[in-house]
Design a protein around this motif. Sequence first.
Motif, PDB file in Angstrom:
ATOM      1  N   ALA A 127       0.797  -0.951   0.026  1.00  0.00           N
ATOM      2  CA  ALA A 127      -0.076  -0.085   0.034  1.00  0.00           C
ATOM      3  C   ALA A 127       0.934   1.006  -0.137  1.00  0.00           C
ATOM      4  CB  ALA A 127      -1.121  -0.129   1.228  1.00  0.00           C
ATOM      5  N   ILE A 128       0.239   2.309  -0.660  1.00  0.00           N
ATOM      6  CA  ILE A 128       1.089   3.457  -0.711  1.00  0.00           C
ATOM      7  C   ILE A 128       0.261   4.446  -0.294  1.00  0.00           C
ATOM      8  CG2 ILE A 128       2.386   5.320  -2.136  1.00  0.00           C
ATOM      9  CD1 ILE A 128       3.055   2.795  -3.907  1.00  0.00           C
ATOM     10  N   VAL A 129       0.405   5.296   0.787  1.00  0.00           N
ATOM     11  CA  VAL A 129      -0.234   6.290   1.314  1.00  0.00           C
ATOM     12  C   VAL A 129       0.260   7.665   0.921  1.00  0.00           C
ATOM     13  CG1 VAL A 129      -1.667   7.184   3.184  1.00  0.00           C
ATOM     14  CG2 VAL A 129      -0.983   5.057   3.277  1.00  0.00           C
ATOM     15  N   SER A 130      -0.341   8.290   0.075  1.00  0.00           N
ATOM     16  CA  SER A 130       0.108   9.467  -0.618  1.00  0.00           C
ATOM     17  C   SER A 130      -0.432  10.711  -0.131  1.00  0.00           C
ATOM     18  CB  SER A 130       0.342   9.503  -1.988  1.00  0.00           C
ATOM     19  OG  SER A 130       0.802  10.343  -2.897  1.00  0.00           O
ATOM     20  N   ARG A 149      -3.787   1.939  -3.413  1.00  0.00           N
ATOM     21  CA  ARG A 149      -3.493   3.484  -3.307  1.00  0.00           C
ATOM     22  C   ARG A 149      -4.268   3.977  -2.348  1.00  0.00           C
ATOM     23  NH1 ARG A 149      -3.364   4.846  -9.750  1.00  0.00           N
ATOM     24  NH2 ARG A 149      -4.212   2.812  -9.782  1.00  0.00           N
ATOM     25  N   TYR A 150      -3.777   5.000  -1.380  1.00  0.00           N
ATOM     26  CA  TYR A 150      -4.569   5.798  -0.520  1.00  0.00           C
ATOM     27  C   TYR A 150      -3.993   6.948  -0.599  1.00  0.00           C
ATOM     28  CZ  TYR A 150      -5.297   1.019   1.383  1.00  0.00           C
ATOM     29  OH  TYR A 150      -5.728  -0.412   1.527  1.00  0.00           O
ATOM     30  N   ASP A 156      -2.162  16.938   7.195  1.00  0.00           N
ATOM     31  CA  ASP A 156      -3.294  16.294   7.937  1.00  0.00           C
ATOM     32  C   ASP A 156      -3.081  15.119   8.905  1.00  0.00           C
ATOM     33  OD1 ASP A 156      -5.621  15.338   9.400  1.00  0.00           O
ATOM     34  OD2 ASP A 156      -6.987  16.309   7.877  1.00  0.00           O
ATOM     35  N   MET A 157      -2.473  14.973   9.931  1.00  0.00           N
ATOM     36  CA  MET A 157      -1.905  13.767  10.610  1.00  0.00           C
ATOM     37  C   MET A 157      -3.122  12.833  10.954  1.00  0.00           C
ATOM     38  SD  MET A 157       1.113  13.984  10.202  1.00  0.00           S
ATOM     39  CE  MET A 157       0.936  14.813   8.542  1.00  0.00           C
ATOM     40  N   ASP A 158      -4.315  13.286  11.302  1.00  0.00           N
ATOM     41  CA  ASP A 158      -5.475  12.460  11.716  1.00  0.00           C
ATOM     42  C   ASP A 158      -5.782  11.780  10.309  1.00  0.00           C
ATOM     43  OD1 ASP A 158      -5.506  13.279  14.333  1.00  0.00           O
ATOM     44  OD2 ASP A 158      -7.001  15.130  13.950  1.00  0.00           O
ATOM     45  N   ASP A 159      -5.900  12.417   9.048  1.00  0.00           N
ATOM     46  CA  ASP A 159      -6.466  11.817   7.875  1.00  0.00           C
ATOM     47  C   ASP A 159      -5.092  10.863   7.450  1.00  0.00           C
ATOM     48  OD1 ASP A 159      -7.933  11.158   5.836  1.00  0.00           O
ATOM     49  OD2 ASP A 159      -7.031  12.910   4.613  1.00  0.00           O
ATOM     50  N   LEU A 160      -3.855  11.149   7.577  1.00  0.00           N
ATOM     51  CA  LEU A 160      -3.078  10.192   7.583  1.00  0.00           C
ATOM     52  C   LEU A 160      -3.122   9.041   8.478  1.00  0.00           C
ATOM     53  CD1 LEU A 160      -0.188   8.966   6.400  1.00  0.00           C
ATOM     54  CD2 LEU A 160       0.958  10.450   7.866  1.00  0.00           C
ATOM     55  N   GLU A 161      -3.389   9.147   9.848  1.00  0.00           N
ATOM     56  CA  GLU A 161      -3.689   7.741  10.598  1.00  0.00           C
ATOM     57  C   GLU A 161      -4.699   7.020  10.244  1.00  0.00           C
ATOM     58  OE1 GLU A 161      -3.288   6.639  15.186  1.00  0.00           O
ATOM     59  OE2 GLU A 161      -3.630   8.731  14.746  1.00  0.00           O
ATOM     60  N   THR A 162      -5.790   7.595   9.583  1.00  0.00           N
ATOM     61  CA  THR A 162      -7.034   6.973   9.366  1.00  0.00           C
ATOM     62  C   THR A 162      -6.596   6.077   7.932  1.00  0.00           C
ATOM     63  OG1 THR A 162      -8.431   8.840  10.060  1.00  0.00           O
ATOM     64  CG2 THR A 162      -9.305   7.399   8.203  1.00  0.00           C
ATOM     65  N   GLN A 163      -5.761   6.638   7.083  1.00  0.00           N
ATOM     66  CA  GLN A 163      -5.377   5.911   5.984  1.00  0.00           C
ATOM     67  C   GLN A 163      -4.456   4.770   6.217  1.00  0.00           C
ATOM     68  OE1 GLN A 163      -7.352   6.567   3.303  1.00  0.00           O
ATOM     69  NE2 GLN A 163      -8.173   8.229   4.420  1.00  0.00           N
ATOM     70  N   LEU A 164      -3.372   4.905   7.041  1.00  0.00           N
ATOM     71  CA  LEU A 164      -2.848   3.972   7.641  1.00  0.00           C
ATOM     72  C   LEU A 164      -3.481   2.891   8.385  1.00  0.00           C
ATOM     73  CD1 LEU A 164       0.178   6.303   9.097  1.00  0.00           C
ATOM     74  CD2 LEU A 164       0.346   4.756   7.231  1.00  0.00           C
ATOM     75  N   LYS A 165      -4.427   3.002   9.065  1.00  0.00           N
ATOM     76  CA  LYS A 165      -5.377   2.167   9.749  1.00  0.00           C
ATOM     77  C   LYS A 165      -6.108   1.329   8.679  1.00  0.00           C
ATOM     78  CE  LYS A 165      -6.221   4.398  14.101  1.00  0.00           C
ATOM     79  NZ  LYS A 165      -7.382   4.936  15.151  1.00  0.00           N
TER      80      LYS A 165
END
Length: 396
Positions: A127-130, A149-150, A156-165
């Motif tokens: 997975a790539i979170v971009s 892809r995410y 936005d660190m909250d959104d980044l954490e959401t995508q990592l989860k």
Amino acid sequence: MTSTFHDRIAAELTDIEAQGLTKPERVIASRQGPVIQVGGRDVLNFCANNYLGLAGDQRIVDAANAASEARGAGTASVRFICGTLDIHKELERSLADYLGFEDSILFAAAFDANGGLFEPLFGAEDAIVSDSLNHASIIDGVRLCKAKRYRFATSDMDDLETQLKAARADGAREIVIATDGAFSMDGYIAKLKDIRALADRYQALIMVDDCHATGFLGPQGKGSYAHHGVEIDFLTGTFGKALGGAMGGFICATAPVVQLLKQRARPYLFSNALAPSICGASLEAIRIARGSEGDTLRTQLFANAARYRSAMTEAGFNLLPGEHPIIPVMLGDARLAQDLAARMLELGVYVIGFSFPVVPRGAARIRTQMSAAHTFEHIDAAVAAFTTAGKELGVI
């Protein structure tokens, strides 16, 4: 070609012009620098990525010429066939040592570096979170890869954490967080400390494109990761901005990663080797950037940025906040951005209006950029011209 094809192309160009989105090319008849010759006269240059002011430096020119004299115009071949020169290996060693990585690999352009990174290393299981504002080259590089892809909203660190989860919940084998180190249209610096913390929490790798950071951000100008004091896994960058201003890109990583990229990265395998002149110029630029003179240039660069930001804000212009030498003057309307840039050229200052698709619709701007080669007199003259043009066009 059919007439209908040409009619369609003509109609599209007409529509681009009607929306004020045409991107003119203004011909420069001098070396890149704080003052350039355009249309037969000298004008102040406030839109080049010449952060350390080295693009026209005679030492860079001499180093490029010396490399050409010794190794010719080019190799007439790709690296693995008949195109690897000793100066290529020297540049790879110098670059990795300067930026603190085990190894590096050279590309014909930074766009190719981002285009060649993901596909050889990651597959459908990954997975790539971009970041949503990543450079087009990162976006295109990710598209070439089969990884899932995410996207997360910029910084936005909250959104980044959401995508990592989400990536972890979807069973990703490896997760890569991909971001610009500094965003070229806005001048925002990525929150790499926070990204590093989230990467550790979710066992993710970090990829950073430092085209607009290498050479002038952080200790010795090592880049955005050094600016924040964190470690990253993959670094991409360019010799076309602070490090000499010519062209060419690179990836820095561990030695095994670089070795695999040399076996599998298509832009590396199928493009001619970097010209010796570019290697020579880049080696000299690295020598300057990592030394005490580099410190002096970086101090001047950020002093220039602070002076310009303060004066433009006082004059009434809408600037995006930040500390980076990229300083966008926000206008909103594409036609207004083009008109203001044209008037500025008449007043002796070279700037360019940015509009869709380079920036989002409704976010047109003039992206001004500081250089260590600018003097305070240059900056004051540019602000005066902006003030005149801004009042004439109703911007301020």
